[in-house]
Design a protein around this motif. Structure first.
Motif, mmCIF file in Angstrom:
data_model
loop_
_atom_site.group_PDB
_atom_site.id
_atom_site.type_symbol
_atom_site.label_atom_id
_atom_site.label_comp_id
_atom_site.label_asym_id
_atom_site.label_seq_id
_atom_site.Cartn_x
_atom_site.Cartn_y
_atom_site.Cartn_z
ATOM 1 N N ILE A 1 7.967 -8.382 -13.436
ATOM 2 C CA ILE A 1 6.710 -8.225 -13.713
ATOM 3 C C ILE A 1 6.124 -9.376 -14.530
ATOM 4 C CG2 ILE A 1 4.988 -6.950 -15.401
ATOM 5 C CD1 ILE A 1 6.717 -4.530 -15.029
ATOM 6 N N VAL B 1 3.346 -0.297 -14.080
ATOM 7 C CA VAL B 1 3.386 -1.514 -13.446
ATOM 8 C C VAL B 1 4.825 -1.442 -12.725
ATOM 9 C CG1 VAL B 1 3.848 -3.957 -13.031
ATOM 10 C CG2 VAL B 1 1.891 -2.988 -14.273
ATOM 11 N N HIS B 2 5.869 -1.074 -13.544
ATOM 12 C CA HIS B 2 7.102 -0.830 -12.946
ATOM 13 C C HIS B 2 7.201 0.195 -11.824
ATOM 14 C CE1 HIS B 2 11.507 0.265 -13.268
ATOM 15 N NE2 HIS B 2 11.676 -0.815 -13.226
ATOM 16 N N GLY C 1 4.800 1.490 -10.178
ATOM 17 C CA GLY C 1 3.943 0.734 -8.896
ATOM 18 C C GLY C 1 4.744 0.139 -8.017
ATOM 19 N N LEU C 2 5.835 -0.906 -8.546
ATOM 20 C CA LEU C 2 6.376 -1.728 -7.720
ATOM 21 C C LEU C 2 7.544 -0.952 -7.022
ATOM 22 C CD1 LEU C 2 6.845 -4.681 -10.192
ATOM 23 C CD2 LEU C 2 5.571 -4.665 -8.258
ATOM 24 N N ASP D 1 -1.931 0.626 -8.575
ATOM 25 C CA ASP D 1 -1.374 0.805 -10.008
ATOM 26 C C ASP D 1 -0.863 -0.687 -10.436
ATOM 27 O OD1 ASP D 1 -1.791 3.529 -9.036
ATOM 28 O OD2 ASP D 1 0.246 4.088 -9.631
ATOM 29 N N VAL D 2 -0.267 -1.266 -9.394
ATOM 30 C CA VAL D 2 0.284 -2.765 -10.199
ATOM 31 C C VAL D 2 -0.885 -3.630 -10.533
ATOM 32 C CG1 VAL D 2 1.453 -4.763 -9.438
ATOM 33 C CG2 VAL D 2 2.208 -2.654 -8.537
#
Length: 408
Positions: free
Chosen positions: A283, A385-386, A388-389, A396-397
């Motif tokens: 990230i 973010v985590h 989403g990745l 989402d990211v």
């Protein structure tokens, strides 16, 4: 004849029902929410000849308590008279009070599960059907479906709480009678879910607010349903109650908590280290170069404080409220020996100002705890973010990265 009550629920006399209605005198009444084993709720329409709210829809069966009648006997009598339901186990809900221009009473409230036929009393009920909690909530919000205002006022939050139960990130939940069942959605969640059945029975007596007390089932845990709906708004009194709760929670013996099923500090540190390393590796490089040093400093600050048993997901969706009072703190799957400032994150950084003030007054966090709570608030979008990745969710990211930069 109907018993008449004062504001302290003491009987002051009795009058004919017609006089009680004419003068809108305060009395006692009953209400039972009837559900089937699938969790549906029985909804009926009152006849046009009812003395109050004719032709209105209702999702409770009940009526007026007669003079000299035991309230529980009245609950049983009205349920059988109105819907033909008898011999059923009744689960008590919190009592309540209701008043408007048509009726004023103290309510004895219950719920039950019934899988037999429903038989209407023709003078009182002209139609009925089973509805899912979500369907009933939609009808309650539809002006073309006039519902009994007292039923909505006394039991509406209970119905809405039933409608919120479903599929979560960690577990599936469903209703069976008065029980909420939960089963793990992922193998890694199962040990934590089962640990609730040893941790919470030990913890509950030490806390000033209700928490679920689960027991093991074949595929997870179950606990009796707590009344109320997720927190949406409140004042200083709510904040004080939350402050007392968190103060008591963070004061329990962490060694005993681990022995009873809470995740220990070393294991939690190892799990957190994996997440933080992912944040550093995946990230931070996505952030602008000028923001990266501040991001790395944040990740370092939240890494190693572990002193108390904490809820670990303490937010409004897990705080149940009814009539302005907290009725339960739910979802303890993530309970861990961790940083008490994490439980203070939402109360001090996301709650209404009056709630924040009440928490500060009672809990009295140190300046360091206040700052760490702010750090946990800054870390919050990193989880999105985590995820989403991990799940390839580019929107989402992108949204999470914007939020990270804003909070940094």
């Amino acid at each position: 004849m109907v018993a008449i009550l004062d504001e302290d629920n003491h009987v002051t006399g009795s009058v004919p029902r017609s006089v009680m209605r004419r003068d809108n005198l305060r009395h006692s009444a009953t209400g039972v929410v009837v559900r089937n084993p699938a969790g549906d709720i029985y909804v009926h329409r009152r006849t046009p000849i009812k003395d109050v709210y004719p032709s209105h829809y209702d999702f409770s069966a009940g009526g007026v308590v007669a003079a000299g009648e035991d309230p529980f006997h009245a609950v049983v009598r009205e349920l059988e008279e109105e819907l033909g339901i008898a011999g059923v186990e009744l689960t008590r809900l919190p009592e309540g009070d209701y008043a408007d221009d048509n009726t004023r009473y103290h309510a004895y409230l219950y719920t039950c599960v019934w899988d037999g036929p429903v038989r209407h009393q023709p003078e009182e009920v002209e139609w009925g059907a089973w509805m899912s909690p979500a369907e009933l909530v939609a009808k309650m919000d539809d002006p073309s479906w006039p519902f009994m205002p007292d039923a909505v006022g006394l039991l509406g939050e209970f119905v809405r709480s039933l409608a919120t139960i479903g599929q979560g990130w960690d577990s599936d939940a469903w209703i069976e009678g008065p029980w909420i069942h939960r089963s793990p959605r992922r193998p890694a969640v199962r040990p934590r879910l089962l640990a609730e059945a040893t941790l919470l029975p030990w913890l509950a007596p030490q806390l000033p607010l209700p928490v679920p007390v689960p027991e093991l089932t074949d595929n997870g845990v179950r606990h009796l349903m707590l009344p109320g709906s997720p927190f949406t708004d409140g004042g200083t009194a709510i904040g004080r109650a939350l402050g007392e709760f968190l103060k008591a929670l963070h004061a329990v013996d962490p060694v005993e908590a681990v022995a009873r099923g809470a995740l220990d500090a070393a294991t939690a540190d190892a799990e957190k280290a994996t997440f933080l390393e992912d944040c550093r590796a995946q990230i931070v490089p996505l952030l602008p170069a000028e923001a990266q040093p501040r991001a790395l400093e944040l990740l370092d600050r939240v890494a190693h404080v572990r002193t108390s048993l904490i809820h670990c997901d303490f937010g409004p969706e897990h705080i149940l409220v009814s009539d302005g009072e907290i009725t339960g703190i739910i979802d303890w799957t993530d309970a861990v020996i961790g940083d008490p400032a994490l439980d203070l994150c939402w109360p001090l950084n996301g709650a209404p100002a009056a709630v924040r003030g009440g928490v500060l007054e009672i809990y009295q966090p140190t300046p360091d705890q206040v700052e760490r709570a702010a750090d946990w608030a800054r870390l919050s979008p990193w989880y999105g973010v985590h995820r989403g990745l991990l799940l390839d969710l580019p929107d989402d990211v992108a949204n999470g990265l914007r939020d990270i930069l804003h909070r940094l």
